[in-house]
Design a protein around this motif. Sequence first.
Motif, PDB file in Angstrom:
ATOM      1  N   GLY A  10       0.789  -1.227   0.000  1.00  0.00           N
ATOM      2  CA  GLY A  10       0.000   0.000   0.000  1.00  0.00           C
ATOM      3  C   GLY A  10       0.822   1.278   0.000  1.00  0.00           C
ATOM      4  O   GLY A  10       0.277   2.351  -0.188  1.00  0.00           O
ATOM      5  N   MET A  11       2.137   1.160   0.216  1.00  0.00           N
ATOM      6  CA  MET A  11       2.981   2.362   0.160  1.00  0.00           C
ATOM      7  C   MET A  11       3.266   2.681  -1.304  1.00  0.00           C
ATOM      8  O   MET A  11       3.701   1.811  -2.048  1.00  0.00           O
ATOM      9  N   SER A  12       3.021   3.934  -1.695  1.00  0.00           N
ATOM     10  CA  SER A  12       3.247   4.292  -3.095  1.00  0.00           C
ATOM     11  C   SER A  12       4.136   5.519  -3.277  1.00  0.00           C
ATOM     12  O   SER A  12       4.449   5.872  -4.409  1.00  0.00           O
ATOM     13  N   CYS A  13       4.528   6.157  -2.167  1.00  0.00           N
ATOM     14  CA  CYS A  13       5.320   7.376  -2.296  1.00  0.00           C
ATOM     15  C   CYS A  13       6.069   7.660  -0.992  1.00  0.00           C
ATOM     16  O   CYS A  13       5.877   6.965   0.003  1.00  0.00           O
ATOM     17  N   THR A  14       6.881   8.712  -1.018  1.00  0.00           N
ATOM     18  CA  THR A  14       7.618   9.081   0.184  1.00  0.00           C
ATOM     19  C   THR A  14       6.677   9.576   1.281  1.00  0.00           C
ATOM     20  O   THR A  14       6.987   9.459   2.471  1.00  0.00           O
ATOM     21  N   GLY A  15       5.523  10.097   0.904  1.00  0.00           N
ATOM     22  CA  GLY A  15       4.528  10.488   1.893  1.00  0.00           C
ATOM     23  C   GLY A  15       4.053   9.291   2.715  1.00  0.00           C
ATOM     24  O   GLY A  15       3.834   9.397   3.922  1.00  0.00           O
ATOM     25  N   CYS A  16       3.905   8.155   2.043  1.00  0.00           N
ATOM     26  CA  CYS A  16       3.529   6.918   2.737  1.00  0.00           C
ATOM     27  C   CYS A  16       4.618   6.506   3.730  1.00  0.00           C
ATOM     28  O   CYS A  16       4.323   6.100   4.854  1.00  0.00           O
ATOM     29  N   ARG A  19       4.344   8.749   6.681  1.00  0.00           N
ATOM     30  CA  ARG A  19       3.161   8.444   7.488  1.00  0.00           C
ATOM     31  C   ARG A  19       3.407   7.243   8.392  1.00  0.00           C
ATOM     32  O   ARG A  19       3.049   7.254   9.582  1.00  0.00           O
ATOM     33  N   ILE A  20       4.014   6.196   7.858  1.00  0.00           N
ATOM     34  CA  ILE A  20       4.320   5.008   8.660  1.00  0.00           C
ATOM     35  C   ILE A  20       5.350   5.345   9.733  1.00  0.00           C
ATOM     36  O   ILE A  20       5.203   4.965  10.900  1.00  0.00           O
ATOM     37  N   TRP A  59      -0.311  -0.754  14.476  1.00  0.00           N
ATOM     38  CA  TRP A  59      -0.082   0.661  14.160  1.00  0.00           C
ATOM     39  C   TRP A  59       0.023   0.885  12.652  1.00  0.00           C
ATOM     40  O   TRP A  59      -0.482   1.876  12.129  1.00  0.00           O
ATOM     41  N   ILE A  60       0.688  -0.027  11.951  1.00  0.00           N
ATOM     42  CA  ILE A  60       0.806   0.097  10.494  1.00  0.00           C
ATOM     43  C   ILE A  60      -0.577  -0.037   9.855  1.00  0.00           C
ATOM     44  O   ILE A  60      -0.935   0.731   8.957  1.00  0.00           O
ATOM     45  N   THR A  61      -1.353  -0.982  10.333  1.00  0.00           N
ATOM     46  CA  THR A  61      -2.715  -1.180   9.820  1.00  0.00           C
ATOM     47  C   THR A  61      -3.580   0.051  10.093  1.00  0.00           C
ATOM     48  O   THR A  61      -4.331   0.503   9.222  1.00  0.00           O
ATOM     49  N   ALA A  62      -3.457   0.618  11.289  1.00  0.00           N
ATOM     50  CA  ALA A  62      -4.228   1.814  11.637  1.00  0.00           C
ATOM     51  C   ALA A  62      -3.848   3.007  10.758  1.00  0.00           C
ATOM     52  O   ALA A  62      -4.674   3.890  10.513  1.00  0.00           O
ATOM     53  N   ALA A  63      -2.612   3.013  10.262  1.00  0.00           N
ATOM     54  CA  ALA A  63      -2.165   4.086   9.370  1.00  0.00           C
ATOM     55  C   ALA A  63      -2.669   3.880   7.945  1.00  0.00           C
ATOM     56  O   ALA A  63      -2.481   4.735   7.080  1.00  0.00           O
ATOM     57  N   GLY A  64      -3.303   2.718   7.678  1.00  0.00           N
ATOM     58  CA  GLY A  64      -3.914   2.483   6.374  1.00  0.00           C
ATOM     59  C   GLY A  64      -3.150   1.556   5.450  1.00  0.00           C
ATOM     60  O   GLY A  64      -3.439   1.511   4.251  1.00  0.00           O
ATOM     61  N   TYR A  65      -2.229   0.773   5.995  1.00  0.00           N
ATOM     62  CA  TYR A  65      -1.402  -0.114   5.166  1.00  0.00           C
ATOM     63  C   TYR A  65      -1.591  -1.567   5.611  1.00  0.00           C
ATOM     64  O   TYR A  65      -2.163  -1.825   6.663  1.00  0.00           O
ATOM     65  N   VAL A  66      -1.089  -2.486   4.797  1.00  0.00           N
ATOM     66  CA  VAL A  66      -1.273  -3.912   5.062  1.00  0.00           C
ATOM     67  C   VAL A  66       0.097  -4.562   5.270  1.00  0.00           C
ATOM     68  O   VAL A  66       0.953  -4.509   4.385  1.00  0.00           O
TER      69      VAL A  66
END
Length: 73
Positions: A10-16, A19-20, A59-66
């Motif tokens: 789910g990470m696609s950029c440096t913003g991701c 965020r993590i 925490w990673i899941t709560a941030a929107g990633y798998v």
Amino acid sequence: MDTLVLRVNGMSCTGCEHRIGTALRRVDGVRDVSANHTTGRVEVRIGPELADRGVITQWITAAGYVVVTEGTQ
């Protein structure tokens, strides 16, 4: 100090990555975080007071990633 290496979808950029990193640095016991959206890897340096991979995964899941575990893609 231990290093936990996770594969994260789910990470696609440096913003991701940012965020993590921001989310995980809030967890007691996390000393450093390195996330790379190109490789899909997150490395977390943890102190002895945090030995639970499940906390990091939550925490990673709560941030929107798998977090990818064995047997999942």
